[in-house]
Structure formats: C-alpha cells, structure tokens
Scaffold this motif. Sequence first.
Motif, PDB file in Angstrom:
ATOM      1  N   MET A   1       0.995  -0.826   0.257  1.00  0.00           N
ATOM      2  CA  MET A   1      -0.366   0.460  -0.211  1.00  0.00           C
ATOM      3  C   MET A   1       0.892   1.172   0.150  1.00  0.00           C
ATOM      4  SD  MET A   1      -3.067   0.529   2.899  1.00  0.00           S
ATOM      5  CE  MET A   1      -4.421   2.155   2.471  1.00  0.00           C
ATOM      6  N   SER A   2       0.845   2.166  -0.554  1.00  0.00           N
ATOM      7  CA  SER A   2       1.293   3.315  -1.304  1.00  0.00           C
ATOM      8  C   SER A   2       0.556   4.518  -0.160  1.00  0.00           C
ATOM      9  CB  SER A   2       1.555   4.153  -2.238  1.00  0.00           C
ATOM     10  OG  SER A   2       1.102   3.734  -3.029  1.00  0.00           O
ATOM     11  N   ALA A   3       1.453   5.784  -0.010  1.00  0.00           N
ATOM     12  CA  ALA A   3       0.734   6.954   0.765  1.00  0.00           C
ATOM     13  C   ALA A   3      -0.326   7.641  -0.479  1.00  0.00           C
ATOM     14  CB  ALA A   3       1.661   7.373   1.047  1.00  0.00           C
ATOM     15  N   PRO A   4      -0.887   8.279  -0.436  1.00  0.00           N
ATOM     16  CA  PRO A   4      -1.696   9.287  -1.130  1.00  0.00           C
ATOM     17  C   PRO A   4      -1.101  10.206  -1.850  1.00  0.00           C
ATOM     18  CG  PRO A   4      -2.911   9.507   0.880  1.00  0.00           C
ATOM     19  CD  PRO A   4      -1.408   8.179   1.097  1.00  0.00           C
ATOM     20  N   ASP A   5      -1.527  10.110  -3.187  1.00  0.00           N
ATOM     21  CA  ASP A   5      -0.593  11.275  -4.057  1.00  0.00           C
ATOM     22  C   ASP A   5      -1.339  12.191  -3.688  1.00  0.00           C
ATOM     23  OD1 ASP A   5       0.548   9.033  -5.877  1.00  0.00           O
ATOM     24  OD2 ASP A   5      -1.406   9.167  -7.131  1.00  0.00           O
ATOM     25  N   GLN A   6      -2.747  12.794  -2.804  1.00  0.00           N
ATOM     26  CA  GLN A   6      -2.783  14.417  -2.867  1.00  0.00           C
ATOM     27  C   GLN A   6      -2.780  14.621  -1.479  1.00  0.00           C
ATOM     28  OE1 GLN A   6      -6.713  15.575  -3.924  1.00  0.00           O
ATOM     29  NE2 GLN A   6      -6.381  16.996  -3.373  1.00  0.00           N
ATOM     30  N   LYS A   7      -2.341  15.149  -0.731  1.00  0.00           N
ATOM     31  CA  LYS A   7      -1.937  15.503   0.544  1.00  0.00           C
ATOM     32  C   LYS A   7      -3.271  16.117   1.306  1.00  0.00           C
ATOM     33  CE  LYS A   7       2.330  13.211   0.713  1.00  0.00           C
ATOM     34  NZ  LYS A   7       2.234  12.691   1.399  1.00  0.00           N
ATOM     35  N   LEU A   8      -3.733  16.018   2.541  1.00  0.00           N
ATOM     36  CA  LEU A   8      -4.423  16.466   2.850  1.00  0.00           C
ATOM     37  C   LEU A   8      -4.417  18.324   3.282  1.00  0.00           C
ATOM     38  CD1 LEU A   8      -5.261  13.867   5.648  1.00  0.00           C
ATOM     39  CD2 LEU A   8      -6.320  14.393   3.433  1.00  0.00           C
ATOM     40  N   THR A   9      -4.868  18.639   3.333  1.00  0.00           N
ATOM     41  CA  THR A   9      -5.024  20.358   4.177  1.00  0.00           C
ATOM     42  C   THR A   9      -4.815  20.551   5.423  1.00  0.00           C
ATOM     43  OG1 THR A   9      -7.336  20.801   4.312  1.00  0.00           O
ATOM     44  CG2 THR A   9      -6.538  21.889   2.041  1.00  0.00           C
ATOM     45  N   GLN A  10      -4.226  21.583   5.998  1.00  0.00           N
ATOM     46  CA  GLN A  10      -4.472  21.872   7.593  1.00  0.00           C
ATOM     47  C   GLN A  10      -5.373  21.356   8.116  1.00  0.00           C
ATOM     48  OE1 GLN A  10      -2.555  25.344   8.971  1.00  0.00           O
ATOM     49  NE2 GLN A  10      -0.165  25.022   7.462  1.00  0.00           N
ATOM     50  N   ASP A  11      -6.917  21.772   7.718  1.00  0.00           N
ATOM     51  CA  ASP A  11      -7.898  21.424   8.042  1.00  0.00           C
ATOM     52  C   ASP A  11      -8.471  20.675   7.605  1.00  0.00           C
ATOM     53  OD1 ASP A  11      -9.079  25.158   8.668  1.00  0.00           O
ATOM     54  OD2 ASP A  11      -9.454  24.811   7.259  1.00  0.00           O
ATOM     55  N   ASP A  12      -7.788  19.805   6.999  1.00  0.00           N
ATOM     56  CA  ASP A  12      -8.160  18.409   7.228  1.00  0.00           C
ATOM     57  C   ASP A  12      -7.809  17.865   7.645  1.00  0.00           C
ATOM     58  OD1 ASP A  12      -9.986  19.023   4.832  1.00  0.00           O
ATOM     59  OD2 ASP A  12      -8.229  18.519   3.377  1.00  0.00           O
ATOM     60  N   ILE A  13      -6.313  17.825   8.320  1.00  0.00           N
ATOM     61  CA  ILE A  13      -5.911  17.138   9.187  1.00  0.00           C
ATOM     62  C   ILE A  13      -6.556  17.540  10.447  1.00  0.00           C
ATOM     63  CG2 ILE A  13      -3.278  17.281  10.397  1.00  0.00           C
ATOM     64  CD1 ILE A  13      -1.942  17.824   7.933  1.00  0.00           C
ATOM     65  N   LEU A  14      -6.675  18.060  10.521  1.00  0.00           N
ATOM     66  CA  LEU A  14      -7.130  18.607  12.068  1.00  0.00           C
ATOM     67  C   LEU A  14      -8.086  18.235  12.175  1.00  0.00           C
ATOM     68  CD1 LEU A  14      -6.575  22.282  12.460  1.00  0.00           C
ATOM     69  CD2 LEU A  14      -5.546  20.936  13.882  1.00  0.00           C
ATOM     70  N   SER A  15      -9.183  17.561  11.505  1.00  0.00           N
ATOM     71  CA  SER A  15     -11.013  17.206  11.278  1.00  0.00           C
ATOM     72  C   SER A  15     -10.610  15.825  11.336  1.00  0.00           C
ATOM     73  CB  SER A  15     -11.034  17.824  10.594  1.00  0.00           C
ATOM     74  OG  SER A  15     -12.620  17.029  10.142  1.00  0.00           O
ATOM     75  N   ALA A  16      -9.252  15.169  10.783  1.00  0.00           N
ATOM     76  CA  ALA A  16      -8.858  13.651  10.968  1.00  0.00           C
ATOM     77  C   ALA A  16      -8.932  13.421  12.487  1.00  0.00           C
ATOM     78  CB  ALA A  16      -7.956  13.102  10.241  1.00  0.00           C
ATOM     79  N   VAL A  17      -8.292  14.222  13.197  1.00  0.00           N
ATOM     80  CA  VAL A  17      -7.675  14.238  14.201  1.00  0.00           C
ATOM     81  C   VAL A  17      -8.275  14.212  15.652  1.00  0.00           C
ATOM     82  CG1 VAL A  17      -5.861  14.985  15.914  1.00  0.00           C
ATOM     83  CG2 VAL A  17      -4.836  14.466  13.628  1.00  0.00           C
ATOM     84  N   GLU A  18      -9.167  15.409  15.221  1.00  0.00           N
ATOM     85  CA  GLU A  18     -10.443  15.542  15.605  1.00  0.00           C
ATOM     86  C   GLU A  18     -11.284  14.210  16.087  1.00  0.00           C
ATOM     87  OE1 GLU A  18     -13.346  19.046  17.323  1.00  0.00           O
ATOM     88  OE2 GLU A  18     -12.813  18.699  15.061  1.00  0.00           O
ATOM     89  N   GLY A  19     -11.448  13.166  14.442  1.00  0.00           N
ATOM     90  CA  GLY A  19     -12.291  12.115  14.531  1.00  0.00           C
ATOM     91  C   GLY A  19     -11.462  11.513  15.522  1.00  0.00           C
ATOM     92  N   LEU A  20     -10.770  11.521  15.383  1.00  0.00           N
ATOM     93  CA  LEU A  20      -9.716  10.217  15.811  1.00  0.00           C
ATOM     94  C   LEU A  20      -9.798   9.978  16.888  1.00  0.00           C
ATOM     95  CD1 LEU A  20      -6.803   9.849  12.898  1.00  0.00           C
ATOM     96  CD2 LEU A  20      -8.462   8.246  13.982  1.00  0.00           C
ATOM     97  N   VAL A  21      -9.368  11.048  17.775  1.00  0.00           N
ATOM     98  CA  VAL A  21      -9.510  11.239  18.971  1.00  0.00           C
ATOM     99  C   VAL A  21     -10.692  11.117  20.147  1.00  0.00           C
ATOM    100  CG1 VAL A  21      -6.966  12.376  18.654  1.00  0.00           C
ATOM    101  CG2 VAL A  21      -9.107  13.698  19.493  1.00  0.00           C
ATOM    102  N   ALA A  22     -11.842  11.243  19.482  1.00  0.00           N
ATOM    103  CA  ALA A  22     -12.956  12.095  19.684  1.00  0.00           C
ATOM    104  C   ALA A  22     -13.695  10.064  19.955  1.00  0.00           C
ATOM    105  CB  ALA A  22     -14.150  12.585  18.918  1.00  0.00           C
ATOM    106  N   ALA A  23     -12.869   9.427  19.250  1.00  0.00           N
ATOM    107  CA  ALA A  23     -13.365   7.890  19.322  1.00  0.00           C
ATOM    108  C   ALA A  23     -12.073   7.163  20.224  1.00  0.00           C
ATOM    109  CB  ALA A  23     -13.715   7.189  18.463  1.00  0.00           C
ATOM    110  N   GLU A  24     -11.519   7.233  21.246  1.00  0.00           N
ATOM    111  CA  GLU A  24     -10.787   6.785  21.783  1.00  0.00           C
ATOM    112  C   GLU A  24     -10.157   7.851  22.553  1.00  0.00           C
ATOM    113  OE1 GLU A  24      -8.133   4.302  23.092  1.00  0.00           O
ATOM    114  OE2 GLU A  24      -9.602   4.051  21.509  1.00  0.00           O
ATOM    115  N   ARG A  25      -9.813   7.175  24.264  1.00  0.00           N
ATOM    116  CA  ARG A  25      -8.922   7.998  24.474  1.00  0.00           C
ATOM    117  C   ARG A  25      -7.156   7.454  25.033  1.00  0.00           C
ATOM    118  NH1 ARG A  25     -12.021  12.276  25.259  1.00  0.00           N
ATOM    119  NH2 ARG A  25     -14.105  11.495  26.184  1.00  0.00           N
ATOM    120  N   ASP A  26      -7.675   6.253  25.167  1.00  0.00           N
ATOM    121  CA  ASP A  26      -5.589   6.100  25.087  1.00  0.00           C
ATOM    122  C   ASP A  26      -4.530   6.824  24.890  1.00  0.00           C
ATOM    123  OD1 ASP A  26      -4.119   3.860  26.800  1.00  0.00           O
ATOM    124  OD2 ASP A  26      -3.463   4.114  24.263  1.00  0.00           O
ATOM    125  N   LEU A  27      -3.653   7.508  25.255  1.00  0.00           N
ATOM    126  CA  LEU A  27      -3.369   8.026  24.695  1.00  0.00           C
ATOM    127  C   LEU A  27      -1.594   7.986  23.422  1.00  0.00           C
ATOM    128  CD1 LEU A  27      -1.612  11.020  25.087  1.00  0.00           C
ATOM    129  CD2 LEU A  27      -0.065   9.827  26.428  1.00  0.00           C
TER     130      LEU A  27
END
Length: 153
Positions: A1-27
């Motif tokens: 599997m290779s990395a995606p060709d198109q990089k995410l915007t800064q807002d996309d990155i923050l949104s992705a992280v927000e979604g990830l940490v909302a579903a998980e409490r383990d540091l």
Amino acid sequence: MSAPDQKLTQDDILSAVEGLVAAERDLIANMANISAVLFEALPRINWAGFYLHKEGELVLGPFQGRVACTRIAIGRGVCGTAAAERRTQRIDDVHSFPGHIACDAASASEIVLPLIRNGELLGVLDIDSPDPARFGPEEEAMLTKLVGLLLNA
C-alpha cells in the motif's frame, strides 16, 4: 500500500485528528494514529512521531519514518530543548542547532512541540524534513491546535 498522491489541507488534518481522538482515550493509541496521519498528510517530511517523558528523559514513542534515537536527555538536541524550555522549537537548519542529534542524516529542518497537560510534561511531538526551512508559522499554529486536541482527549 502506498501513500496517497494528494496531501490533506491543514483543516483536513485537524478534522481527521479530531475524529480519531474523539473515539479513543488512550494516549499511546492516539499518538500512533496522529503520527500516521501526519506522515501521510504532510508533504516533504521524513519523520513524524512522539517522544514520551519518562524518568527524567525522553523515550521514543509512536512514530512513522526511519529508525530513530531511542532516548534523548532533557535539554539535549531540538527535542530535549523543547522539553526543557517547554516551548516549540522550529528549526530551519538543524545542522546549525547547537547540540543537534542526527538520528537521520537526511533531516535538514525540524519542528518540535512540547506536550504539557496540567503543568506536567508528557513528551514532545517531533517532525523532521529533508528540506531546509520546511516549517512556517501557519504550520506551527496548526500543529499547536493538533497537540491541544491530543491533550484534551
């Protein structure tokens, strides 16, 4: 599997992280996913990960990239300086940084953000690039928000 060709915007990155940490409490689980998101999403980087503050030093935590230094003394190198001073270090040329630790000789610039919760140093977020002066104030602001999302999870 290779990395995606198109990089995410800064807002996309923050949104992705927000979604990830909302579903998980383990540091550690959150750090693992965040390092993967950053490594996949940020262009022109060669390392993204965390060092954890344990017994008075920084110990390698979840990361993406080449093999890394395992332990870093507080106050040594860019990561240790960020930990000691408890402030972000944005270094345009790591080779001119006094005491720089060359875990990867390909790295030319670096940004390190301390992870501080309730006055306690938990560790640092470290991102390296093979490009000089890779990190600017806008990216630093986005990464500061990202660290806040992690620490509030």
